[in-house]
Design a protein around this motif. Sequence first.
Motif, PDB file in Angstrom:
ATOM      1  N   UNK A  31      -0.750  -5.068  -1.780  1.00  0.00           N
ATOM      2  CA  UNK A  31      -1.035  -4.946  -3.211  1.00  0.00           C
ATOM      3  C   UNK A  31      -1.373  -3.507  -3.590  1.00  0.00           C
ATOM      4  N   UNK A  32      -2.143  -2.828  -2.726  1.00  0.00           N
ATOM      5  CA  UNK A  32      -2.499  -1.442  -3.011  1.00  0.00           C
ATOM      6  C   UNK A  32      -1.271  -0.542  -3.038  1.00  0.00           C
ATOM      7  N   UNK A  33      -0.391  -0.713  -2.069  1.00  0.00           N
ATOM      8  CA  UNK A  33       0.825   0.107  -2.024  1.00  0.00           C
ATOM      9  C   UNK A  33       1.676  -0.151  -3.272  1.00  0.00           C
ATOM     10  N   UNK A  34       1.879  -1.428  -3.572  1.00  0.00           N
ATOM     11  CA  UNK A  34       2.722  -1.774  -4.717  1.00  0.00           C
ATOM     12  C   UNK A  34       2.157  -1.177  -6.004  1.00  0.00           C
ATOM     13  N   UNK A  35       0.856  -1.376  -6.238  1.00  0.00           N
ATOM     14  CA  UNK A  35       0.278  -0.924  -7.503  1.00  0.00           C
ATOM     15  C   UNK A  35       0.040   0.584  -7.529  1.00  0.00           C
ATOM     16  N   UNK A  36      -0.062   1.230  -6.366  1.00  0.00           N
ATOM     17  CA  UNK A  36      -0.124   2.689  -6.354  1.00  0.00           C
ATOM     18  C   UNK A  36       1.152   3.274  -6.937  1.00  0.00           C
ATOM     19  N   UNK A  37       2.276   2.792  -6.449  1.00  0.00           N
ATOM     20  CA  UNK A  37       3.553   3.300  -6.952  1.00  0.00           C
ATOM     21  C   UNK A  37       3.858   2.778  -8.352  1.00  0.00           C
ATOM     22  N   UNK A  38       3.443   1.544  -8.636  1.00  0.00           N
ATOM     23  CA  UNK A  38       3.650   0.993  -9.980  1.00  0.00           C
ATOM     24  C   UNK A  38       2.890   1.809 -11.021  1.00  0.00           C
ATOM     25  N   UNK A  39       1.636   2.199 -10.679  1.00  0.00           N
ATOM     26  CA  UNK A  39       0.830   2.977 -11.627  1.00  0.00           C
ATOM     27  C   UNK A  39       1.473   4.327 -11.914  1.00  0.00           C
ATOM     28  N   UNK A  60       0.103   9.196 -22.493  1.00  0.00           N
ATOM     29  CA  UNK A  60       0.912   8.153 -21.869  1.00  0.00           C
ATOM     30  C   UNK A  60       0.612   8.003 -20.385  1.00  0.00           C
ATOM     31  N   UNK A  61       0.338   9.120 -19.694  1.00  0.00           N
ATOM     32  CA  UNK A  61      -0.025   9.058 -18.279  1.00  0.00           C
ATOM     33  C   UNK A  61      -1.294   8.230 -18.108  1.00  0.00           C
ATOM     34  N   UNK A  62      -2.274   8.489 -18.961  1.00  0.00           N
ATOM     35  CA  UNK A  62      -3.552   7.770 -18.864  1.00  0.00           C
ATOM     36  C   UNK A  62      -3.377   6.306 -19.229  1.00  0.00           C
ATOM     37  N   UNK A  63      -2.582   6.021 -20.260  1.00  0.00           N
ATOM     38  CA  UNK A  63      -2.286   4.626 -20.612  1.00  0.00           C
ATOM     39  C   UNK A  63      -1.704   3.886 -19.398  1.00  0.00           C
ATOM     40  N   UNK A  64      -0.769   4.536 -18.717  1.00  0.00           N
ATOM     41  CA  UNK A  64      -0.137   3.902 -17.564  1.00  0.00           C
ATOM     42  C   UNK A  64      -1.120   3.622 -16.439  1.00  0.00           C
ATOM     43  N   UNK A 104      -6.076   9.948  -6.684  1.00  0.00           N
ATOM     44  CA  UNK A 104      -5.892  11.393  -6.602  1.00  0.00           C
ATOM     45  C   UNK A 104      -4.544  11.920  -7.108  1.00  0.00           C
ATOM     46  N   UNK A 105      -3.575  11.067  -7.314  1.00  0.00           N
ATOM     47  CA  UNK A 105      -2.232  11.560  -7.630  1.00  0.00           C
ATOM     48  C   UNK A 105      -2.053  11.906  -9.102  1.00  0.00           C
ATOM     49  N   UNK A 138       4.701   5.087 -11.589  1.00  0.00           N
ATOM     50  CA  UNK A 138       5.940   4.866 -12.325  1.00  0.00           C
ATOM     51  C   UNK A 138       5.667   4.563 -13.793  1.00  0.00           C
ATOM     52  N   UNK A 139       4.703   3.670 -14.041  1.00  0.00           N
ATOM     53  CA  UNK A 139       4.365   3.313 -15.426  1.00  0.00           C
ATOM     54  C   UNK A 139       3.831   4.519 -16.181  1.00  0.00           C
ATOM     55  N   UNK A 140       2.969   5.312 -15.515  1.00  0.00           N
ATOM     56  CA  UNK A 140       2.421   6.512 -16.155  1.00  0.00           C
ATOM     57  C   UNK A 140       3.526   7.508 -16.485  1.00  0.00           C
ATOM     58  N   UNK A 141       4.476   7.680 -15.561  1.00  0.00           N
ATOM     59  CA  UNK A 141       5.581   8.610 -15.809  1.00  0.00           C
ATOM     60  C   UNK A 141       6.446   8.138 -16.980  1.00  0.00           C
TER      61      UNK A 141
END
Length: 411
Positions: A357-365, A380-384, A225-226, A367-370
Amino acid sequence: MILQLKNVSLLFVAQLVSYLIPILEIPILARALGVDEYGHILLIQTSALLCSLVVEYGYSLSGSRQVALCAGEKSLLSKIYNEITSAKIILTTGMVVLSFVVLSVTKVDIKLQAALWGYLYFFAFGFSSIWLFQGLEKITFPVVFEVCLRFVGLLMLFMFISQPEDASKALMIMSSFSVLNTVVGFYLVYRVVGGFSFTIRGGIKQIKDGFHSFLYKSSNNIMMSAGPALVGAMCGQAAVAKFAPAEKIIKASIGLVGPVLIGLYPYLSRKLSQSTPLNLKFSAFIVTGLFFAGVVGGGLIFVLGDYLISLMLGPGFEEAIVILRIFVFVIPFRMMNQAMGLTIFMPLGKDRILSFLLIFFSFFSLLLAALLSYEFDLKGVVYGLVLSEIIFSASLVAFAINIKRVENNAC
């Protein structure tokens, strides 16, 4: 068993409608409001939903479980409801204060009237009582009533929204029907448990006890949702109007497997406790099957992307076609990840690993998208988001293989 099948069917219908209505709203709102105003509404909706995730706090899992185990004792049921609702009030106070701070610091361009309707959205979703009726296994009327309300709200949008100046009116219609649904839910709860009494100690206890359920559910929902909020922050609200329709199509495609997996969860929990190595093969079969189903579904959406976006949005949203065709690659991996969580990790009691794992990859996704948005803008957001989902899948597979090796050695 018949009751469980009925409840799973009702939850499936509710899930289907929860994704279908936002998709049906797209052509009504996008064509009437235009890119800027539609993006403004989507930004407010997304912010309200993200705040409500904190207030909901995973009680659809932990709360319904407590209700199911209270064996229908009214005094205990009332205690559980009072404690969880008190916890929601405490969490709501914190979220309201935080939102005021964020709005004052960031100077986000949101109209006051629209913000007020957004707060109503937030309260309505956060204080839904469906968790209580899930635990009691009496969800027929709440689900049917909610479905009917959502279709009436959609009809009202179709009848009264026709120009960009109607943006606040659209928010009023959508939030009002959500609030009505929550108010009727309060009345139904009153008939079951009686009056409400606030308890600080009980509320804090529920916040502590429900923390792991909150981590699991909120992390999963953040990944789902974010996106629009991130797009609004990094690329502007006009970009939200191009991103959100594609995201809603993807969410609807993925979300349909949720009720099936939740329906299988008790069965797999029981089977894995009896013979773990043998039944892990069945879990692996489900995971593999859903991955390939996602590949097929994603392929169909990729082929039909041009037609779907043109049908829903009309001119001015051409970039949404490109976004959708990139986004479809997330479907098989997201479906596989959900299946692994509910057919392997949680039935085996590995929810802490899954939550981490969910918490880590939620924030990782996010950060990578940003980071990628600086180079590729909206794409770039979608790529991330897609890349982080693929890496998340690889991590879950690695942990699952290790779990299987440990269980085989134990046997």
